[in-house]
Design a protein around this motif. Sequence first.
Motif, PDB file in Angstrom:
ATOM      1  N   TYR A  70       0.829  -1.206   0.000  1.00  0.00           N
ATOM      2  CA  TYR A  70       0.000   0.000   0.000  1.00  0.00           C
ATOM      3  C   TYR A  70       0.860   1.251   0.000  1.00  0.00           C
ATOM      4  O   TYR A  70       0.563   2.225  -0.709  1.00  0.00           O
ATOM      5  N   ARG A  71       1.950   1.241   0.754  1.00  0.00           N
ATOM      6  CA  ARG A  71       2.833   2.417   0.783  1.00  0.00           C
ATOM      7  C   ARG A  71       3.467   2.664  -0.588  1.00  0.00           C
ATOM      8  O   ARG A  71       3.609   3.822  -1.014  1.00  0.00           O
ATOM      9  N   ARG A  72       3.852   1.613  -1.304  1.00  0.00           N
ATOM     10  CA  ARG A  72       4.436   1.806  -2.637  1.00  0.00           C
ATOM     11  C   ARG A  72       3.400   2.393  -3.598  1.00  0.00           C
ATOM     12  O   ARG A  72       3.726   3.259  -4.411  1.00  0.00           O
ATOM     13  N   VAL A  73       2.178   1.919  -3.509  1.00  0.00           N
ATOM     14  CA  VAL A  73       1.133   2.454  -4.382  1.00  0.00           C
ATOM     15  C   VAL A  73       0.850   3.915  -4.017  1.00  0.00           C
ATOM     16  O   VAL A  73       0.701   4.766  -4.901  1.00  0.00           O
ATOM     17  N   GLN A  74       0.789   4.225  -2.722  1.00  0.00           N
ATOM     18  CA  GLN A  74       0.610   5.610  -2.297  1.00  0.00           C
ATOM     19  C   GLN A  74       1.716   6.514  -2.844  1.00  0.00           C
ATOM     20  O   GLN A  74       1.458   7.602  -3.360  1.00  0.00           O
ATOM     21  N   ALA A  75       2.966   6.045  -2.693  1.00  0.00           N
ATOM     22  CA  ALA A  75       4.103   6.845  -3.141  1.00  0.00           C
ATOM     23  C   ALA A  75       4.060   7.055  -4.649  1.00  0.00           C
ATOM     24  O   ALA A  75       4.306   8.165  -5.141  1.00  0.00           O
ATOM     25  N   ALA A  76       3.735   6.009  -5.396  1.00  0.00           N
ATOM     26  CA  ALA A  76       3.649   6.134  -6.852  1.00  0.00           C
ATOM     27  C   ALA A  76       2.547   7.118  -7.243  1.00  0.00           C
ATOM     28  O   ALA A  76       2.719   7.947  -8.147  1.00  0.00           O
ATOM     29  N   HIS A  77       1.412   7.026  -6.582  1.00  0.00           N
ATOM     30  CA  HIS A  77       0.314   7.954  -6.849  1.00  0.00           C
ATOM     31  C   HIS A  77       0.764   9.393  -6.619  1.00  0.00           C
ATOM     32  O   HIS A  77       0.516  10.284  -7.453  1.00  0.00           O
ATOM     33  N   TYR A  78       1.429   9.642  -5.512  1.00  0.00           N
ATOM     34  CA  TYR A  78       1.899  10.983  -5.170  1.00  0.00           C
ATOM     35  C   TYR A  78       2.872  11.510  -6.225  1.00  0.00           C
ATOM     36  O   TYR A  78       2.752  12.645  -6.690  1.00  0.00           O
ATOM     37  N   LEU A  79       3.810  10.677  -6.630  1.00  0.00           N
ATOM     38  CA  LEU A  79       4.833  11.104  -7.584  1.00  0.00           C
ATOM     39  C   LEU A  79       4.270  11.288  -8.988  1.00  0.00           C
ATOM     40  O   LEU A  79       4.613  12.241  -9.694  1.00  0.00           O
ATOM     41  N   LEU A  80       3.386  10.385  -9.404  1.00  0.00           N
ATOM     42  CA  LEU A  80       2.785  10.494 -10.734  1.00  0.00           C
ATOM     43  C   LEU A  80       1.897  11.737 -10.839  1.00  0.00           C
ATOM     44  O   LEU A  80       1.923  12.454 -11.847  1.00  0.00           O
ATOM     45  N   ASP A 100       8.585  14.335   3.661  1.00  0.00           N
ATOM     46  CA  ASP A 100       7.659  15.063   4.538  1.00  0.00           C
ATOM     47  C   ASP A 100       6.415  14.258   4.892  1.00  0.00           C
ATOM     48  O   ASP A 100       5.589  14.692   5.712  1.00  0.00           O
ATOM     49  N   GLY A 101       6.230  13.092   4.282  1.00  0.00           N
ATOM     50  CA  GLY A 101       5.112  12.225   4.630  1.00  0.00           C
ATOM     51  C   GLY A 101       3.801  12.543   3.939  1.00  0.00           C
ATOM     52  O   GLY A 101       2.806  11.826   4.127  1.00  0.00           O
ATOM     53  N   GLU A 102       3.765  13.588   3.112  1.00  0.00           N
ATOM     54  CA  GLU A 102       2.506  13.968   2.464  1.00  0.00           C
ATOM     55  C   GLU A 102       1.946  12.861   1.583  1.00  0.00           C
ATOM     56  O   GLU A 102       0.724  12.754   1.407  1.00  0.00           O
ATOM     57  N   ARG A 157      -0.767  10.553   3.327  1.00  0.00           N
ATOM     58  CA  ARG A 157      -1.997  11.084   3.894  1.00  0.00           C
ATOM     59  C   ARG A 157      -3.193  10.699   3.020  1.00  0.00           C
ATOM     60  O   ARG A 157      -3.043  10.238   1.889  1.00  0.00           O
ATOM     61  N   THR A 158      -4.381  10.890   3.548  1.00  0.00           N
ATOM     62  CA  THR A 158      -5.612  10.583   2.825  1.00  0.00           C
ATOM     63  C   THR A 158      -5.667  11.350   1.514  1.00  0.00           C
ATOM     64  O   THR A 158      -5.350  12.543   1.467  1.00  0.00           O
ATOM     65  N   THR A 159      -6.052  10.665   0.464  1.00  0.00           N
ATOM     66  CA  THR A 159      -6.201  11.304  -0.842  1.00  0.00           C
ATOM     67  C   THR A 159      -7.679  11.393  -1.204  1.00  0.00           C
ATOM     68  O   THR A 159      -8.508  10.612  -0.740  1.00  0.00           O
ATOM     69  N   GLY A 160      -7.985  12.344  -2.065  1.00  0.00           N
ATOM     70  CA  GLY A 160      -9.365  12.550  -2.499  1.00  0.00           C
ATOM     71  C   GLY A 160      -9.585  14.022  -2.767  1.00  0.00           C
ATOM     72  O   GLY A 160      -8.691  14.721  -3.217  1.00  0.00           O
ATOM     73  N   ASN A 196      -4.042   5.344   5.608  1.00  0.00           N
ATOM     74  CA  ASN A 196      -4.128   6.743   5.188  1.00  0.00           C
ATOM     75  C   ASN A 196      -4.112   7.618   6.443  1.00  0.00           C
ATOM     76  O   ASN A 196      -5.049   7.557   7.245  1.00  0.00           O
ATOM     77  N   TYR A 197      -3.090   8.426   6.601  1.00  0.00           N
ATOM     78  CA  TYR A 197      -3.024   9.300   7.767  1.00  0.00           C
ATOM     79  C   TYR A 197      -4.007  10.457   7.605  1.00  0.00           C
ATOM     80  O   TYR A 197      -3.998  11.140   6.577  1.00  0.00           O
ATOM     81  N   PRO A 198      -4.840  10.717   8.632  1.00  0.00           N
ATOM     82  CA  PRO A 198      -5.822  11.802   8.528  1.00  0.00           C
ATOM     83  C   PRO A 198      -5.278  13.168   8.946  1.00  0.00           C
ATOM     84  O   PRO A 198      -6.039  14.126   9.066  1.00  0.00           O
TER      85      PRO A 198
END
Length: 306
Positions: free
Chosen positions: A216-226, A259-261, A264-267, A286-288
């Motif tokens: 899940y963290r890898r998918v989160q990171a990829a989403h953030y970077l993309l 920075d951990g962003e 965090r929760t996406t949407g 997902n950190y709130p």
Amino acid sequence: MLGLLPVRLDAAPTTAYLMTGEHCARDCAFCAQARSSRGRAHRLSRVIWPPFPAGEVLPRLGDACRAGRIRRACFQVVHSGDYLQRVRQVIAEVRREVDIPLCVSIGLRTVEQVRELLEAGVDVVGLPLDAVTPQLYRDVKGGSWERHLRLLQEAAAQFPGRVGTHLIIGLGESEEEAIRLIGELAACGIGVALFAFTPLPGTRLEHHRPPDLRTYRRVQAAHYLLKRGLMQPDGMKFKDGRLVDWGISREELVLYLADGEAFRTTGCPDCNRPYYNERPGKTPYNYPRPLNPREAAEAVGLVVEG
């Protein structure tokens, strides 16, 4: 935040989450509102949605917005009865009470229906895709993934910045399937809210395991970077479905995520969904809220070392 129930909060919601309708006509395998679900009628994901009259909720929503405690309202629309007419009526009632951004998560069939909701006063329309692949969509939701994706793309082209979707990670997809779809959605300007699969009693997937936190963290990171153009889909490499090469250096990866962003929760803006996918006391998917330095370092470590 509306004062309707006495509850303890260690992460206050910044969005008011409201559900209209119950006992859905559809039969999504993960959802407590599904047609075949034996789960509690007032549950959606881990959240209990106790019923209150609109005349009691809306004035309190207005008070919370004017006090700055709530910055957005999000309607989860259950597909039952004349659900489109019902949500239009609720939108009008909210608009009479308070002027805040509104988003709606709803199943629609046409771009014209999206237009109707936007013209009614909705800020963002969410059309939940949920499943990452056509086969998973057929297995857990039923119907055509391709048709739903096409509707998302057409609506996003006509209404830039005002169309989003949900993806549930952990239904059985690979990291590659999830990340490549996220890249495609981002290229179309479609906002993506990531959810971690949550097994709920009484649903068809009640015994299915939630996703591994490293994945899940890898998918989160990829989403953030993309989403931010910090890496390119063509530069990524996968092995057996797992992301193994980000197309950027390890140093860049750590710097972008420090920075951990990304975790965090996406949407929609101001959406933090406290404990929608997790239990208090457990490491959140997902950190709130903003991560502290230790939490950020742990999350980044799962990405680069996992």
